[in-house]
Write a protein that holds these residues in place. Structure first.
Motif, PDB file in Angstrom:
ATOM      1  N   PRO A  13    -161.651 -45.991 -52.938  1.00 28.57           N
ATOM      2  CA  PRO A  13    -160.681 -45.071 -52.717  1.00 28.57           C
ATOM      3  C   PRO A  13    -161.539 -43.989 -51.766  1.00 28.57           C
ATOM      4  O   PRO A  13    -162.503 -43.598 -52.166  1.00 28.57           O
ATOM      5  N   LEU A  14    -160.875 -43.701 -50.475  1.00 25.46           N
ATOM      6  CA  LEU A  14    -161.501 -42.848 -49.759  1.00 25.46           C
ATOM      7  C   LEU A  14    -160.433 -41.386 -49.345  1.00 25.46           C
ATOM      8  O   LEU A  14    -160.797 -40.503 -49.673  1.00 25.46           O
ATOM      9  N   VAL A  15    -159.370 -41.736 -48.777  1.00 29.37           N
ATOM     10  CA  VAL A  15    -158.305 -40.678 -48.390  1.00 29.37           C
ATOM     11  C   VAL A  15    -156.880 -41.403 -48.665  1.00 29.37           C
ATOM     12  O   VAL A  15    -156.549 -42.286 -48.227  1.00 29.37           O
ATOM     13  N   THR A  16    -156.124 -40.363 -48.817  1.00 31.78           N
ATOM     14  CA  THR A  16    -154.732 -40.662 -48.651  1.00 31.78           C
ATOM     15  C   THR A  16    -153.945 -39.517 -47.992  1.00 31.78           C
ATOM     16  O   THR A  16    -154.310 -38.485 -47.899  1.00 31.78           O
ATOM     17  N   PHE A  17    -152.938 -40.013 -46.936  1.00 30.52           N
ATOM     18  CA  PHE A  17    -152.660 -39.273 -45.949  1.00 30.52           C
ATOM     19  C   PHE A  17    -150.999 -39.397 -46.346  1.00 30.52           C
ATOM     20  O   PHE A  17    -150.510 -40.517 -46.695  1.00 30.52           O
ATOM     21  N   SER A  18    -150.428 -38.144 -46.489  1.00 31.86           N
ATOM     22  CA  SER A  18    -148.891 -38.143 -46.944  1.00 31.86           C
ATOM     23  C   SER A  18    -148.189 -37.842 -45.620  1.00 31.86           C
ATOM     24  O   SER A  18    -148.436 -36.746 -44.873  1.00 31.86           O
ATOM     25  N   GLY A  19    -146.868 -38.194 -45.977  1.00 29.86           N
ATOM     26  CA  GLY A  19    -145.644 -37.513 -44.846  1.00 29.86           C
ATOM     27  C   GLY A  19    -146.023 -38.164 -43.490  1.00 29.86           C
ATOM     28  O   GLY A  19    -146.125 -37.711 -42.501  1.00 29.86           O
ATOM     29  N   VAL A  20    -146.512 -39.656 -43.675  1.00 36.07           N
ATOM     30  CA  VAL A  20    -146.796 -40.265 -42.497  1.00 36.07           C
ATOM     31  C   VAL A  20    -145.692 -40.693 -41.608  1.00 36.07           C
ATOM     32  O   VAL A  20    -144.607 -41.248 -42.126  1.00 36.07           O
ATOM     33  N   SER A  21    -145.512 -40.226 -40.328  1.00 35.54           N
ATOM     34  CA  SER A  21    -144.462 -40.423 -39.456  1.00 35.54           C
ATOM     35  C   SER A  21    -144.822 -41.578 -38.458  1.00 35.54           C
ATOM     36  O   SER A  21    -143.828 -42.089 -37.811  1.00 35.54           O
ATOM     37  N   TYR A  22    -146.006 -41.629 -38.056  1.00 32.99           N
ATOM     38  CA  TYR A  22    -146.338 -42.508 -37.069  1.00 32.99           C
ATOM     39  C   TYR A  22    -147.670 -43.141 -37.596  1.00 32.99           C
ATOM     40  O   TYR A  22    -148.638 -42.725 -38.103  1.00 32.99           O
ATOM     41  N   LEU A  23    -147.682 -44.513 -37.289  1.00 31.36           N
ATOM     42  CA  LEU A  23    -148.997 -45.185 -37.660  1.00 31.36           C
ATOM     43  C   LEU A  23    -149.293 -46.161 -36.436  1.00 31.36           C
ATOM     44  O   LEU A  23    -148.485 -47.148 -36.197  1.00 31.36           O
ATOM     45  N   SER A  24    -150.473 -46.425 -36.057  1.00 31.03           N
ATOM     46  CA  SER A  24    -150.858 -47.185 -35.024  1.00 31.03           C
ATOM     47  C   SER A  24    -152.401 -47.391 -35.363  1.00 31.03           C
ATOM     48  O   SER A  24    -153.182 -46.799 -34.863  1.00 31.03           O
ATOM     49  N   CYS A  25    -152.845 -48.373 -36.226  1.00 36.45           N
ATOM     50  CA  CYS A  25    -153.917 -48.512 -36.709  1.00 36.45           C
ATOM     51  C   CYS A  25    -154.258 -50.129 -37.298  1.00 36.45           C
ATOM     52  O   CYS A  25    -153.157 -50.592 -37.917  1.00 36.45           O
ATOM     53  N   PRO A  26    -155.024 -51.023 -37.206  1.00 36.96           N
ATOM     54  CA  PRO A  26    -155.238 -52.290 -37.730  1.00 36.96           C
ATOM     55  C   PRO A  26    -155.672 -51.882 -39.444  1.00 36.96           C
ATOM     56  O   PRO A  26    -155.822 -50.871 -40.021  1.00 36.96           O
ATOM     57  N   MET A  27    -155.394 -52.912 -40.114  1.00 38.21           N
ATOM     58  CA  MET A  27    -155.600 -52.860 -41.493  1.00 38.21           C
ATOM     59  C   MET A  27    -156.920 -52.806 -42.033  1.00 38.21           C
ATOM     60  O   MET A  27    -157.445 -52.186 -43.024  1.00 38.21           O
ATOM     61  N   GLU A  28    -157.918 -53.433 -41.248  1.00 46.81           N
ATOM     62  CA  GLU A  28    -159.332 -53.175 -41.561  1.00 46.81           C
ATOM     63  C   GLU A  28    -159.995 -53.081 -40.142  1.00 46.81           C
ATOM     64  O   GLU A  28    -159.487 -53.369 -38.926  1.00 46.81           O
ATOM     65  N   PHE A  29    -160.942 -52.022 -40.315  1.00 44.50           N
ATOM     66  CA  PHE A  29    -161.804 -51.627 -39.048  1.00 44.50           C
ATOM     67  C   PHE A  29    -163.280 -51.177 -39.407  1.00 44.50           C
ATOM     68  O   PHE A  29    -163.543 -51.083 -40.659  1.00 44.50           O
ATOM     69  N   ARG A  30    -164.200 -51.442 -38.518  1.00 42.94           N
ATOM     70  CA  ARG A  30    -165.510 -50.982 -38.825  1.00 42.94           C
ATOM     71  C   ARG A  30    -165.982 -49.811 -37.982  1.00 42.94           C
ATOM     72  O   ARG A  30    -165.323 -49.332 -37.032  1.00 42.94           O
ATOM     73  N   HIS A  31    -166.928 -49.035 -38.443  1.00 45.97           N
ATOM     74  CA  HIS A  31    -167.562 -47.886 -38.048  1.00 45.97           C
ATOM     75  C   HIS A  31    -166.727 -46.797 -37.420  1.00 45.97           C
ATOM     76  O   HIS A  31    -166.931 -46.315 -36.409  1.00 45.97           O
ATOM     77  N   PRO A  32    -165.666 -46.522 -38.443  1.00 45.07           N
ATOM     78  CA  PRO A  32    -164.748 -45.524 -38.092  1.00 45.07           C
ATOM     79  C   PRO A  32    -165.399 -44.199 -37.881  1.00 45.07           C
ATOM     80  O   PRO A  32    -166.196 -43.650 -38.686  1.00 45.07           O
ATOM     81  N   VAL A  33    -164.560 -43.191 -37.119  1.00 52.10           N
ATOM     82  CA  VAL A  33    -164.895 -42.044 -37.008  1.00 52.10           C
ATOM     83  C   VAL A  33    -163.518 -41.304 -37.010  1.00 52.10           C
ATOM     84  O   VAL A  33    -162.659 -41.481 -36.101  1.00 52.10           O
ATOM     85  N   PHE A  34    -163.109 -40.449 -38.100  1.00 49.63           N
ATOM     86  CA  PHE A  34    -161.798 -39.842 -38.088  1.00 49.63           C
ATOM     87  C   PHE A  34    -162.045 -38.486 -37.635  1.00 49.63           C
ATOM     88  O   PHE A  34    -163.023 -37.689 -37.697  1.00 49.63           O
ATOM     89  N   ARG A  35    -161.003 -37.844 -36.725  1.00 50.31           N
ATOM     90  CA  ARG A  35    -161.051 -36.596 -36.123  1.00 50.31           C
ATOM     91  C   ARG A  35    -159.686 -36.327 -35.794  1.00 50.31           C
ATOM     92  O   ARG A  35    -158.738 -37.199 -35.815  1.00 50.31           O
TER      93      ARG A  35
END
Length: 109
Positions: A39-61
């Motif tokens: 487990p890494l992170v949970t985002f709540s109150g999500v109103s928009y999502l555009s991302c794949p289910m699996e990805f590599r070398h992520p940088v969150f910003r």
């Protein structure tokens, strides 16, 4: 949110998976598959999502102003909403792409 995203980047490994999304909460795990991921992170109150289910070398910003405006053209954003950008490679491409999520809050797992 900036500090949270710094912590997410520090704790995330090479791979990341979106393990569940119930229309409100979205759970990301660090690892190459949900069965063996941490487990890494949970985002709540999500109103928009555009991302794949699996990805590599992520940088969150936090998203740029233009990225936030792009999401704002699809969903209503409050001033307190966060738009998170994830720069990552997918299994289909080794070139990083930018994926966006609009959420009200986030919490480390």
């Amino acid at each position: 949110m900036i500090e949270l995203l710094k912590d997410v980047n520090a704790r995330c490994g090479w791979d990341c998976v979106l393990t569940s999304y119930d229309g409100w909460r979205m759970h990301f795990f660090s690892g190459s598959c949900p069965e063996y991921a941490t487990p890494l992170v949970t985002f709540s109150g999500v109103s928009y999502l555009s991302c794949p289910m699996e990805f590599r070398h992520p940088v969150f910003r936090l998203a740029s102003t233009s990225e936030r405006n792009l999401i704002g053209s699809h969903v209503l954003l409050d001033d307190t909403d966060y738009v998170i950008a994830i720069e990552a490679e997918t299994m289909a491409s080794d070139k990083p792409d930018v994926y966006l999520i609009a959420a009200q809050s986030g919490e480390l797992a």
